[in-house]
Design an enzyme around this catalytic site. Sequence first.
Site, PDB file in Angstrom:
ATOM      1  N   GLU A  65     -11.137  -6.100  -4.617  1.00 49.12           N
ATOM      2  CA  GLU A  65      -9.808  -6.170  -5.226  1.00 49.12           C
ATOM      3  C   GLU A  65      -9.712  -5.013  -6.208  1.00 49.12           C
ATOM      4  O   GLU A  65     -10.265  -5.086  -7.313  1.00 49.12           O
ATOM      5  CB  GLU A  65      -9.602  -7.522  -5.931  1.00 49.12           C
ATOM      6  CG  GLU A  65      -9.742  -8.721  -5.007  1.00 49.12           C
ATOM      7  CD  GLU A  65      -8.740  -8.725  -3.867  1.00 49.12           C
ATOM      8  OE1 GLU A  65      -7.758  -7.951  -3.917  1.00 49.12           O
ATOM      9  OE2 GLU A  65      -8.928  -9.490  -2.910  1.00 49.12           O
ATOM     10  N   CYS A 119      -3.799  -5.264 -13.046  1.00 43.78           N
ATOM     11  CA  CYS A 119      -3.971  -4.405 -11.866  1.00 43.78           C
ATOM     12  C   CYS A 119      -2.718  -4.343 -11.012  1.00 43.78           C
ATOM     13  O   CYS A 119      -2.515  -3.366 -10.281  1.00 43.78           O
ATOM     14  CB  CYS A 119      -5.163  -4.876 -11.032  1.00 43.78           C
ATOM     15  SG  CYS A 119      -5.012  -6.555 -10.389  1.00 43.78           S
TER      16      CYS A 119
END
Length: 482
Positions: free
Chosen positions: A228, A262
Site C-alpha cells: 500500500e 496517503c
Amino acid sequence: MDAPAAPAKSLPVDPPTAVAELAPTLQRLRAAWQGQRPGYAQRRDDLRALRAALKAGLPRMVEAIAADFGHRPREESLLAEAMPVLSTIDLLLRNLRGWMRPRRVSAGWRLWPARAQLRSEPLGVVGVISPWNYPVNLALVPLATAIAAGNHVYLKPSEATPATSRFLRELLQEVFPADRVAVAQGGADVGAAFAALPLDHLVFTGSTAVGRKVMAAAAANLTPLTLELGGKSPAIVCPSYPPERAAARLATGKWFNGGQTCIAPDYALVVGGRERRDALVAALRAEALARYGDLSGQAGDYTRIIDQAQFARLQAWLDEARARGCEVLPLVDGHDPARRLFAPTLVLDPPEDIALMREEIFGPVLPVLAVDSLEAAIGFVNARPRPLALYPFSAERGEIERVLGSVLAGGVTVNDTLLHFAAEHLPFGGVGPSGMGAYHGRAGFDAFSKQLPVLWQPRRSASDLLRPPYARLARLIGFLLR
C-alpha cells in the site's frame, strides 16, 4: 486569543528489537501455528478480545498519538484510528463463519460427476510493516484481518511514532500470547531485516521508494506482498460542480491529519480556466478561515507535522516554488516551525518539474492548476504514474463516466474525498507505482488466505477409461472436444 497549546506529554518508549531476535521470533510464531492452526472459535474470541481491549485503551491511544505528533485532535484520532479498526472487527465477526465455509464451484461438465470447491486456508505467519501517519489504524486493520483468516502475525510499527508503538505492543500483549502475535520495534535496520524474513505474506504501507526496497528484500524468499504505497492523487473539479462544495470536501481530505494521509488529494485540476480556479481558491480560503481561524493561538483542531525533518521538507518545497515564481498562498496566519504547525497553503499553477509536482506532498500544501478542458485534465493525470486515489467532482454523470473510463487509479471517491477507504466492502489498494494487492473486508480475508482448490472425485470416474489403447476412445475424445 487562546492560550498557547501545552506541549505534548512525553511517554515512555520501547528499546529497539535486536535484529538477531527477528528470525527466532518468527520461528516461534510459525511453530505455534503449525502445532495448532486457529479454528473458528479461537479467531472469534481473539477478535472480540482485541475489540474490547482497544475500546478500553482509547484514552491511552489518544495520549500516545498526541505525544508522537506533538498535537493531534482527539476527534481525529478517534475517527481515523479507532473507528476503522472497530468497524473492521465488527465486519469480520459478522462474516467470519460464512467466509470460512468452503465455496462450491463448478468442476465443468467434462469432469462430471466430480465436484469442486474452494477452501480458505490460513497461510501461516503474516508480517505487517505499518507507517507513522495512521499508526493504529494501519497496524491493527491488517492485523485483525490476518487473525480472522487464521494466521499468526508479526508486526513492525513505525519508529517515527515510538509512544504509539509502545501502546500497540502493550495492547497486543494483553490480548494474544507471545507465540500468536509479536511486535518488533526499531529503525531502518530492523525494518530491512524484517522485510527479508521468510514470512508467509507481508503487508507494507508506506512510500513508493521504501516499497521498492521492501519488495526487493522479500523477493529472496518469494514472499507474497500487499504493498500500500502512495503517489500523487488528483482531484478534477468540473465547471458543473459548485466550487464552494468542492472546496469544503477538498479541505477535509487535504487538511485532515495535517495533510499526512496517503490518499489525500495531492493536487487539484480545475476545468474551465483561471476564473474557475480563482473561484475555488476563494472558497478554499473561506474554508480554512472557518475551520481554523488564526493558528497563532491554541490551534487545537489542527494536527502538527510529525517531526522537524518532514516540516523542513515541506518548507523547502514551498521555498522552491517561490523561487520559481509561483504564487504561494498561506490561507491562515500562525505558521510556526517551533510547534511544527504548517498552515494550509495553496500553490497556483506550479511548473511540472518542481518537487511539489514530482513527489507526493504528504502535508497541508495543495497545488491548484487551471486546465482548459476535461480532456486536458485526463491527459495531465495519465501522463503521470497511476495514483492511489482519484477524486472527480462533477454534477454531470457523463463527465464522471468519462473520467472513470479514462483514468486508472487504486480507488475513487466521486464528489468527495477519502471515503472509499472507509467503505467496508470495497477493497483498498493501489495499482502500479501506488501499490499492489488489496485488503479490507472480504478482499483482505482472501488476501491473507490460500484459496485452496479441491476436486472431489466420486467412486466412479471417467478417468478410469483414460488408458491405452487410445484408439478405442476416439468417440469419447471427440465428444470432450466439442
